[in-house]
Design a protein around this motif. Structure first.
Motif, PDB file in Angstrom:
ATOM      1  N   LYS A  11      44.999  33.827  37.236  1.00  0.00           N
ATOM      2  CA  LYS A  11      45.147  35.172  36.681  1.00  0.00           C
ATOM      3  C   LYS A  11      45.823  35.165  35.318  1.00  0.00           C
ATOM      4  O   LYS A  11      45.512  35.987  34.454  1.00  0.00           O
ATOM      5  CB  LYS A  11      45.934  36.050  37.657  1.00  0.00           C
ATOM      6  CG  LYS A  11      45.193  36.313  38.960  1.00  0.00           C
ATOM      7  CD  LYS A  11      45.976  37.253  39.872  1.00  0.00           C
ATOM      8  CE  LYS A  11      45.203  37.520  41.149  1.00  0.00           C
ATOM      9  NZ  LYS A  11      45.942  38.433  42.057  1.00  0.00           N
TER      10      LYS A  11
ATOM     11  N   SER B 269      44.257  43.933  34.149  1.00  0.00           N
ATOM     12  CA  SER B 269      44.915  42.630  34.258  1.00  0.00           C
ATOM     13  C   SER B 269      46.337  42.686  33.726  1.00  0.00           C
ATOM     14  O   SER B 269      47.267  42.114  34.312  1.00  0.00           O
ATOM     15  CB  SER B 269      44.099  41.581  33.490  1.00  0.00           C
ATOM     16  OG  SER B 269      44.661  40.297  33.604  1.00  0.00           O
TER      17      SER B 269
ATOM     18  N   GLU C  82      38.459  32.802  36.481  1.00  0.00           N
ATOM     19  CA  GLU C  82      38.206  33.560  37.710  1.00  0.00           C
ATOM     20  C   GLU C  82      37.769  32.640  38.835  1.00  0.00           C
ATOM     21  O   GLU C  82      38.137  32.849  39.993  1.00  0.00           O
ATOM     22  CB  GLU C  82      37.161  34.646  37.443  1.00  0.00           C
ATOM     23  CG  GLU C  82      37.715  35.788  36.584  1.00  0.00           C
ATOM     24  CD  GLU C  82      36.667  36.825  36.232  1.00  0.00           C
ATOM     25  OE1 GLU C  82      35.447  36.497  36.321  1.00  0.00           O
ATOM     26  OE2 GLU C  82      37.047  37.958  35.862  1.00  0.00           O
TER      27      GLU C  82
ATOM     28  N   ALA D  13      43.237  34.158  32.835  1.00  0.00           N
ATOM     29  CA  ALA D  13      42.230  35.221  32.764  1.00  0.00           C
ATOM     30  C   ALA D  13      42.715  36.311  31.807  1.00  0.00           C
ATOM     31  O   ALA D  13      41.953  36.835  30.987  1.00  0.00           O
ATOM     32  CB  ALA D  13      41.976  35.800  34.151  1.00  0.00           C
TER      33      ALA D  13
ATOM     34  N   ASN E 180      40.790  31.156  40.090  1.00  0.00           N
ATOM     35  CA  ASN E 180      41.765  32.177  40.485  1.00  0.00           C
ATOM     36  C   ASN E 180      43.044  32.057  39.662  1.00  0.00           C
ATOM     37  O   ASN E 180      44.157  32.206  40.166  1.00  0.00           O
ATOM     38  CB  ASN E 180      42.099  32.075  41.989  1.00  0.00           C
ATOM     39  CG  ASN E 180      42.797  33.320  42.513  1.00  0.00           C
ATOM     40  OD1 ASN E 180      42.602  34.423  42.005  1.00  0.00           O
ATOM     41  ND2 ASN E 180      43.645  33.144  43.522  1.00  0.00           N
TER      42      ASN E 180
END
Length: 252
Positions: free
Chosen positions: A133, A160, A128, A136, A131
């Motif tokens: 994704k 997500s 996170e 994540a 950034n």
């Protein structure tokens, strides 16, 4: 020689166990020597030493020394964290989490599912901050597989995954035609959602997909899916499925 390149070179060749083990041993010896030299060099940054230790941990894992790899991964992560190399720290945490989920039970790593959840949560924090994704999502999926997640984690995974799939999300398990409930977090529940995040991103009930693979079905059960070609390996990375196999609940 490095252990990551060993994995790549054996994917397209007939598997030779003896040759692979010899190469892993050579790579491990090389990585250990690199760590020894790095530790002797007082001018190295913590992140550089952390990277050398992470490489050795990867080799130890491939050689089957999971407990020693576990301890070395943790030391490597500490160095990468102190050195501020977030990208390397993220990837190393993900490697450690995956190792614990896949091999922690067999190697008798104490409380391996809790440790996998903790490392996955840390990986989520770092992803996170970067950034990132994609990673994540990987971290959230690993946290779910650990069986230690909570409802908030499940909601984050659902959101997500929906974003990664362009707003689409499986609502029904194709194997039993019953609804998927993303709120199920019980580690022992057969209706806990299992998602093939690293393959095709389709979702099923964990008990259903375990039984499907147990009948020697290797591909994703969703009609027309071209990405889910190695479902057996992916399902076996779920500790809950592995426990079912150990109890003889599903043959694989």
């Amino acid at each position: 020689i490095c252990c990551n390149s060993l994995s790549r070179c054996y994917t397209s060749l007939p598997f030779d166990r003896e040759k692979f083990e010899l190469n892993v041993a050579a790579a491990t010896e090389y990585a250990a020597r690199d760590v020894e030299l790095s530790e002797a060099d007082g001018n190295l940054y913590p992140a550089q030493l952390g990277s050398a230790r992470a490489q050795l941990a990867s080799c130890l894992r491939k050689g089957g020394d999971i407990v020693q790899a576990f301890e070395l991964y943790k030391v490597a992560i500490e160095g990468l964290n102190v050195g501020g190399d977030l990208s390397a720290e993220l990837m190393t945490r993900l490697e450690l989490t995956e190792m614990l989920l896949c091999e922690g039970r067999g190697a008798e790593v104490p409380d391996f599912t809790s440790e996998a959840y903790k490392q996955g949560a840390k990986a989520l924090e770092v992803s996170e901050r970067l950034n990132d994704k994609s990673n994540a999502l990987n971290a959230l999926e690993m946290m779910s597989r650990s069986g230690k997640g909570n409802k908030e984690d499940s909601e984050k995974l659902e959101a997500s995954l929906r974003e990664a799939r362009g707003g689409k999300l499986d609502k029904v398990c194709v194997l039993c035609d019953k609804a998927l409930d993303w709120g199920v977090v019980d580690a022992d529940a057969d209706d806990k959602v299992f998602t093939a995040v690293k393959m095709c991103m389709h979702s099923y009930h964990r008990g259903c997909i375990a039984a499907w693979v147990g009948q020697d079905n290797l591909r994703c059960p969703v009609h027309g899916c071209e990405k889910g070609a190695d479902m057996r390996k992916h399902v076996k990375s779920d500790p809950g499925v592995l426990l079912r196999l150990a109890k003889g609940e599903h043959d694989m």
